[in-house]
Design a protein around this motif. Sequence first.
Motif, mmCIF file in Angstrom:
data_model
loop_
_atom_site.group_PDB
_atom_site.id
_atom_site.type_symbol
_atom_site.label_atom_id
_atom_site.label_comp_id
_atom_site.label_asym_id
_atom_site.label_seq_id
_atom_site.Cartn_x
_atom_site.Cartn_y
_atom_site.Cartn_z
ATOM 1 N N ARG A 125 -17.069 -17.943 -67.038
ATOM 2 C CA ARG A 125 -15.624 -17.717 -67.077
ATOM 3 C C ARG A 125 -15.243 -16.237 -67.042
ATOM 4 O O ARG A 125 -14.097 -15.893 -67.269
ATOM 5 C CB ARG A 125 -15.058 -18.374 -68.333
ATOM 6 N N THR A 126 -16.193 -15.374 -66.759
ATOM 7 C CA THR A 126 -15.910 -13.935 -66.721
ATOM 8 C C THR A 126 -15.238 -13.560 -65.405
ATOM 9 O O THR A 126 -15.345 -14.295 -64.415
ATOM 10 C CB THR A 126 -17.206 -13.111 -66.854
ATOM 11 N N PRO A 127 -14.561 -12.433 -65.368
ATOM 12 C CA PRO A 127 -13.981 -11.968 -64.103
ATOM 13 C C PRO A 127 -15.037 -11.819 -63.003
ATOM 14 O O PRO A 127 -14.775 -12.148 -61.843
ATOM 15 C CB PRO A 127 -13.353 -10.619 -64.463
ATOM 16 N N GLU A 128 -16.241 -11.373 -63.376
ATOM 17 C CA GLU A 128 -17.304 -11.209 -62.377
ATOM 18 C C GLU A 128 -17.738 -12.563 -61.814
ATOM 19 O O GLU A 128 -17.948 -12.699 -60.605
ATOM 20 C CB GLU A 128 -18.520 -10.494 -63.001
ATOM 21 N N ALA A 129 -17.844 -13.559 -62.681
ATOM 22 C CA ALA A 129 -18.225 -14.895 -62.226
ATOM 23 C C ALA A 129 -17.148 -15.463 -61.311
ATOM 24 O O ALA A 129 -17.449 -16.072 -60.277
ATOM 25 C CB ALA A 129 -18.458 -15.825 -63.415
ATOM 26 N N MET A 130 -15.897 -15.259 -61.681
ATOM 27 C CA MET A 130 -14.804 -15.753 -60.835
ATOM 28 C C MET A 130 -14.804 -15.056 -59.479
ATOM 29 O O MET A 130 -14.604 -15.691 -58.445
ATOM 30 C CB MET A 130 -13.457 -15.578 -61.530
ATOM 31 N N ALA A 131 -15.060 -13.776 -59.470
ATOM 32 C CA ALA A 131 -15.117 -13.033 -58.194
ATOM 33 C C ALA A 131 -16.243 -13.582 -57.320
ATOM 34 O O ALA A 131 -16.062 -13.755 -56.100
ATOM 35 C CB ALA A 131 -15.312 -11.544 -58.461
ATOM 36 N N ARG A 132 -17.408 -13.896 -57.914
ATOM 37 C CA ARG A 132 -18.515 -14.476 -57.145
ATOM 38 C C ARG A 132 -18.135 -15.845 -56.592
ATOM 39 O O ARG A 132 -18.438 -16.172 -55.440
ATOM 40 C CB ARG A 132 -19.770 -14.604 -58.010
ATOM 41 N N LYS A 133 -17.456 -16.630 -57.399
ATOM 42 C CA LYS A 133 -17.060 -17.968 -56.958
ATOM 43 C C LYS A 133 -16.015 -17.888 -55.852
ATOM 44 O O LYS A 133 -16.076 -18.637 -54.872
ATOM 45 C CB LYS A 133 -16.559 -18.796 -58.141
ATOM 46 N N ILE A 134 -15.082 -16.979 -55.988
ATOM 47 C CA ILE A 134 -14.076 -16.802 -54.931
ATOM 48 C C ILE A 134 -14.748 -16.340 -53.644
ATOM 49 O O ILE A 134 -14.379 -16.779 -52.546
ATOM 50 C CB ILE A 134 -12.974 -15.825 -55.393
ATOM 51 N N ASP A 135 -15.772 -15.494 -53.760
ATOM 52 C CA ASP A 135 -16.496 -15.055 -52.566
ATOM 53 C C ASP A 135 -17.193 -16.235 -51.883
ATOM 54 O O ASP A 135 -17.251 -16.300 -50.656
ATOM 55 C CB ASP A 135 -17.499 -13.957 -52.919
ATOM 56 N N LEU A 136 -17.708 -17.180 -52.652
ATOM 57 C CA LEU A 136 -18.327 -18.365 -52.064
ATOM 58 C C LEU A 136 -17.297 -19.226 -51.343
ATOM 59 O O LEU A 136 -17.579 -19.777 -50.270
ATOM 60 C CB LEU A 136 -19.049 -19.168 -53.145
ATOM 61 N N VAL A 137 -16.094 -19.342 -51.906
ATOM 62 C CA VAL A 137 -15.014 -20.055 -51.217
ATOM 63 C C VAL A 137 -14.709 -19.333 -49.903
ATOM 64 O O VAL A 137 -14.574 -19.961 -48.846
ATOM 65 C CB VAL A 137 -13.748 -20.150 -52.100
ATOM 66 N N ARG A 138 -14.638 -18.013 -49.961
ATOM 67 C CA ARG A 138 -14.356 -17.204 -48.770
ATOM 68 C C ARG A 138 -15.426 -17.429 -47.690
ATOM 69 O O ARG A 138 -15.111 -17.554 -46.514
ATOM 70 C CB ARG A 138 -14.287 -15.721 -49.151
ATOM 71 N N GLN A 139 -16.700 -17.501 -48.107
ATOM 72 C CA GLN A 139 -17.783 -17.749 -47.145
ATOM 73 C C GLN A 139 -17.582 -19.073 -46.416
ATOM 74 O O GLN A 139 -17.792 -19.168 -45.213
ATOM 75 C CB GLN A 139 -19.139 -17.761 -47.850
ATOM 76 N N GLY A 140 -17.198 -20.098 -47.154
ATOM 77 C CA GLY A 140 -16.979 -21.409 -46.545
ATOM 78 C C GLY A 140 -15.743 -21.459 -45.677
ATOM 79 O O GLY A 140 -15.696 -22.173 -44.679
ATOM 80 N N ALA A 141 -14.735 -20.680 -46.044
ATOM 81 C CA ALA A 141 -13.443 -20.738 -45.355
ATOM 82 C C ALA A 141 -13.403 -19.905 -44.087
ATOM 83 O O ALA A 141 -12.673 -20.240 -43.144
ATOM 84 C CB ALA A 141 -12.340 -20.274 -46.299
ATOM 85 N N GLY A 142 -14.123 -18.807 -44.075
ATOM 86 C CA GLY A 142 -14.038 -17.925 -42.910
ATOM 87 C C GLY A 142 -12.634 -17.375 -42.754
ATOM 88 O O GLY A 142 -12.001 -16.952 -43.729
ATOM 89 N N GLU A 143 -12.127 -17.427 -41.548
ATOM 90 C CA GLU A 143 -10.818 -16.833 -41.228
ATOM 91 C C GLU A 143 -9.651 -17.523 -41.925
ATOM 92 O O GLU A 143 -8.584 -16.928 -42.057
ATOM 93 C CB GLU A 143 -10.596 -16.841 -39.723
ATOM 94 N N ARG A 144 -9.809 -18.726 -42.363
ATOM 95 C CA ARG A 144 -8.677 -19.430 -42.992
ATOM 96 C C ARG A 144 -8.568 -19.188 -44.486
ATOM 97 O O ARG A 144 -7.730 -19.764 -45.165
ATOM 98 C CB ARG A 144 -8.722 -20.931 -42.690
ATOM 99 N N PHE A 145 -9.396 -18.281 -45.033
ATOM 100 C CA PHE A 145 -9.398 -18.027 -46.471
ATOM 101 C C PHE A 145 -8.017 -17.677 -47.004
ATOM 102 O O PHE A 145 -7.617 -18.136 -48.066
ATOM 103 C CB PHE A 145 -10.402 -16.921 -46.842
ATOM 104 N N GLU A 146 -7.273 -16.843 -46.304
ATOM 105 C CA GLU A 146 -5.951 -16.397 -46.785
ATOM 106 C C GLU A 146 -4.964 -17.553 -46.928
ATOM 107 O O GLU A 146 -3.962 -17.422 -47.628
ATOM 108 C CB GLU A 146 -5.381 -15.329 -45.860
ATOM 109 N N ASP A 147 -5.243 -18.694 -46.275
ATOM 110 C CA ASP A 147 -4.347 -19.858 -46.355
ATOM 111 C C ASP A 147 -4.682 -20.776 -47.515
ATOM 112 O O ASP A 147 -3.991 -21.767 -47.738
ATOM 113 C CB ASP A 147 -4.404 -20.639 -45.039
ATOM 114 N N ILE A 148 -5.761 -20.486 -48.240
ATOM 115 C CA ILE A 148 -6.195 -21.356 -49.333
ATOM 116 C C ILE A 148 -5.560 -20.915 -50.645
ATOM 117 O O ILE A 148 -5.533 -19.734 -50.966
ATOM 118 C CB ILE A 148 -7.729 -21.325 -49.458
ATOM 119 N N GLU A 149 -5.054 -21.896 -51.380
ATOM 120 C CA GLU A 149 -4.518 -21.629 -52.714
ATOM 121 C C GLU A 149 -5.650 -21.779 -53.713
ATOM 122 O O GLU A 149 -6.383 -22.764 -53.699
ATOM 123 C CB GLU A 149 -3.415 -22.646 -53.015
ATOM 124 N N LEU A 150 -5.811 -20.779 -54.565
ATOM 125 C CA LEU A 150 -6.849 -20.829 -55.609
ATOM 126 C C LEU A 150 -6.201 -21.093 -56.955
ATOM 127 O O LEU A 150 -5.148 -20.592 -57.250
ATOM 128 C CB LEU A 150 -7.627 -19.505 -55.663
#
Length: 150
Positions: A125-150
């Motif tokens: 639940r740390t900010p670093e863990a959340m940043a890593r998890k968001i990066d994994l979402v970004r990897q899966g999303a590619g160019e459509r990442f900005e359209d995803i609500e987190l």
Amino acid sequence: MSGAPATLDHLSGGRFELGLGAGWLRDEYECAGMPFDAAGARVDRLSEALEVLELLLSGASCTLAGEHYVITDLETFPVPVRRPPLLLGAGSPRMLRLAGKYADIVGILPRALPNGTISEELAERTPEAMARKIDLVRQGAGERFEDIEL
């Protein structure tokens, strides 16, 4: 597929969101009388289901011979006026990438544990863990990442 998504979208005034996940809580599986398969099998099944949903919610005919589903010329009627947003909850790397690929809304969770519970580690639940998890979402999303609500 029946017109359930179109009906739900209409009845909800366009507020219907389809929430999915691979399932991590053993008790829910047991209450439903379903086997609690290993995480990999549950995620494989969800991944295949998401392929089917993408086709059906777009109005395309679906034919798939997968490991978990065999579908021939299935169509949705009526096709929803809008594709309902997909919400996926995810905490593990594979699920976070899968959510990035398919979801419009991603609920970022602690990782699920093999015993059918969820991690209570503060490190999840740390900010670093959340940043890593968001990066994994970004990897899966590619160019459509900005359209995803987190």
